[in-house]
Design a protein around this motif. Structure first.
Motif, PDB file in Angstrom:
ATOM      1  N   ASP A   1      47.075  36.121  31.351  1.00  0.00           N
ATOM      2  CA  ASP A   1      47.480  37.333  31.521  1.00  0.00           C
ATOM      3  C   ASP A   1      49.052  37.484  31.288  1.00  0.00           C
ATOM      4  OD1 ASP A   1      44.932  38.192  32.480  1.00  0.00           O
ATOM      5  OD2 ASP A   1      45.292  36.874  34.184  1.00  0.00           O
TER       6      ASP A   1
ATOM      7  N   ASP B   1      45.740  34.503  44.403  1.00  0.00           N
ATOM      8  CA  ASP B   1      45.213  35.264  43.118  1.00  0.00           C
ATOM      9  C   ASP B   1      46.019  34.787  42.232  1.00  0.00           C
ATOM     10  OD1 ASP B   1      47.921  36.429  43.808  1.00  0.00           O
ATOM     11  OD2 ASP B   1      46.905  38.267  44.549  1.00  0.00           O
TER      12      ASP B   1
ATOM     13  N   GLN C   1      49.291  42.464  37.792  1.00  0.00           N
ATOM     14  CA  GLN C   1      48.390  43.378  38.824  1.00  0.00           C
ATOM     15  C   GLN C   1      48.739  44.833  38.540  1.00  0.00           C
ATOM     16  OE1 GLN C   1      49.270  41.691  42.483  1.00  0.00           O
ATOM     17  NE2 GLN C   1      47.627  40.240  42.310  1.00  0.00           N
TER      18      GLN C   1
ATOM     19  N   GLY D   1      45.382  40.036  45.648  1.00  0.00           N
ATOM     20  CA  GLY D   1      45.033  41.069  44.781  1.00  0.00           C
ATOM     21  C   GLY D   1      44.137  40.654  43.631  1.00  0.00           C
ATOM     22  N   LYS D   2      44.470  41.400  42.346  1.00  0.00           N
ATOM     23  CA  LYS D   2      43.788  41.015  41.171  1.00  0.00           C
ATOM     24  C   LYS D   2      44.068  39.522  40.817  1.00  0.00           C
ATOM     25  CE  LYS D   2      43.805  42.215  36.407  1.00  0.00           C
ATOM     26  NZ  LYS D   2      44.366  43.155  35.308  1.00  0.00           N
ATOM     27  N   GLN D   3      43.120  38.762  40.308  1.00  0.00           N
ATOM     28  CA  GLN D   3      43.372  37.529  40.028  1.00  0.00           C
ATOM     29  C   GLN D   3      44.241  37.320  38.696  1.00  0.00           C
ATOM     30  OE1 GLN D   3      42.365  35.101  41.947  1.00  0.00           O
ATOM     31  NE2 GLN D   3      43.435  33.538  40.790  1.00  0.00           N
ATOM     32  N   VAL D   4      45.568  36.660  38.671  1.00  0.00           N
ATOM     33  CA  VAL D   4      46.469  36.689  37.567  1.00  0.00           C
ATOM     34  C   VAL D   4      46.504  35.230  37.197  1.00  0.00           C
ATOM     35  CG1 VAL D   4      48.797  37.208  36.772  1.00  0.00           C
ATOM     36  CG2 VAL D   4      47.494  38.703  38.315  1.00  0.00           C
TER      37      VAL D   4
END
Length: 345
Positions: A109, A81, A308, A48-51
């Motif tokens: 993040d 991710d 995310q 998913g979204k990079q964290v």
């Protein structure tokens, strides 16, 4: 990190919150005319979204703390991710604050923080939250709930409670049974909570009396020294609860040197050496009560979900919980094979 189970969803009442805590897919058999409880996507293993997760803990000068770091690193590697920024670790409050401030300045993040001192590091937790960086507070809790978005940790009172009930059940039919306690550092709140839980459990067994308590320092050397003192002072007793399996290595040495085998011993935390001794069943050590370092892996799962903007599968709420307290399972010969893969060195 070895998995305790492959089942999906939250696993309350086990040694830890499983990897499945954040797995995908809220399923429903509701009809179309019934409102769905949650349409928010849950975190899963798919990319998913990079964290970027910043991880800051104390110095790994103890088997359990080393396992905390290992669990965090292993879990982060599982996800394509996730980028893990992990600090060197320090027991010096000022040094750990500086390390966390560096992570804040890097604009990670999410932060996962196991503070060397929860009270002393509360302000830097607040600083991160005010900077818009959600904090997962691991195990040693900050003074203010405003300093973290989510807390995950062990149950020190429950650890003592379960140790006391296990011993109580073993001795419930013995008249005038005697138990002793080898505690950890008395200046730590966790030690006080473990003793309080142990004492609370023993109140359910009027035939059992705690006749001695000695505080050690969570080290092999202190465990051996303090256990030797207890053995010299107590010519006979029926059970021993030792708060920590690392100091339990020393305690077992003292017991073997004294040639004593007239009582049962229950350990604490869940070290691999303790579980192997339980499995072998050739010493006084018959059980250990878990304080699972797998909580660090679950903390990475929670941080990833936060980064995310996803929730937890199996719960109706859109957000991850604000608090998760893990269960302190008792491991004995009957179930040791199940828990052996979670034992730490």
């Amino acid at each position: 990190m070895p998995e305790l189970t492959s089942r999906r969803g939250l696993l309350f009442g086990t040694a830890a919150v499983s990897a499945g805590v954040l797995l995908a897919g809220c399923t429903s058999n509701e009809s179309d005319d019934e409102p769905a409880s949650n349409d928010q996507p849950a975190a899963d293993d798919k990319k998913g979204k990079q964290v970027t997760i910043g991880f800051a803990g104390p110095q790994a000068d103890h088997g359990w703390l080393n396992a905390i770091n290992d669990n965090a690193k292993s879990r982060a590697k599982k996800y394509e991710d996730v980028t893990l920024e992990i600090t060197e670790g320090s027991n010096d409050t000022a040094a750990q604050i500086g390390q966390i401030e560096t992570l804040i300045n890097k604009k990670v993040d999410v932060l996962v923080i196991l503070p060397a001192d929860g009270k002393a590091l509360t302000q830097v937790g607040l600083k991160a939250m005010r900077a818009g960086i959600p904090v997962v507070n691991l195990d040693r809790i900050f003074n203010s709930p405003q300093a973290y978005r989510c807390y995950i940790g062990g149950d020190n009172f429950g650890m003592g409670l379960n140790a006391g009930h296990y011993i109580g059940e073993q001795l419930k039919d013995k008249k005038n049974a005697k138990v002793i306690e080898l505690a950890g550092l008395d200046n730590l709140e966790l030690t006080k909570q473990r003793t309080a839980g142990f004492d609370a459990a023993l109140k359910n067994y009027p035939n059992i009396k705690k006749v001695a308590r000695q505080a050690a320092e969570f080290t092999v050397e202190s465990g051996q020294a303090k256990m030797s003192q207890l053995l010299q002072a107590q010519s006979s007793f029926d059970a021993l609860w030792n708060h920590d399996d690392d100091q339990g290595v020393g305690a077992l040495r003292a017991i073997e040197q004294a040639g004593r085998d007239d009582f049962i011993m229950v350990g604490g935390a869940g070290a691999l050496s303790a579980m192997q001794a339980i499995e072998s069943d050739n010493s006084v050590l018959k059980a250990t009560v878990l304080y699972p370092p797998t909580m660090a892996a679950s903390a990475i799962d929670l941080a990833r979900a936060l980064g995310q903007g996803k929730g937890v599968s199996g719960l109706a709420e859109f957000e991850i919980p604000s608090s998760l307290t893990l269960y302190s399972a008792v491991v004995d010969k009957e179930n040791v094979k199940t828990y052996l893969p979670t034992g730490f060195k």
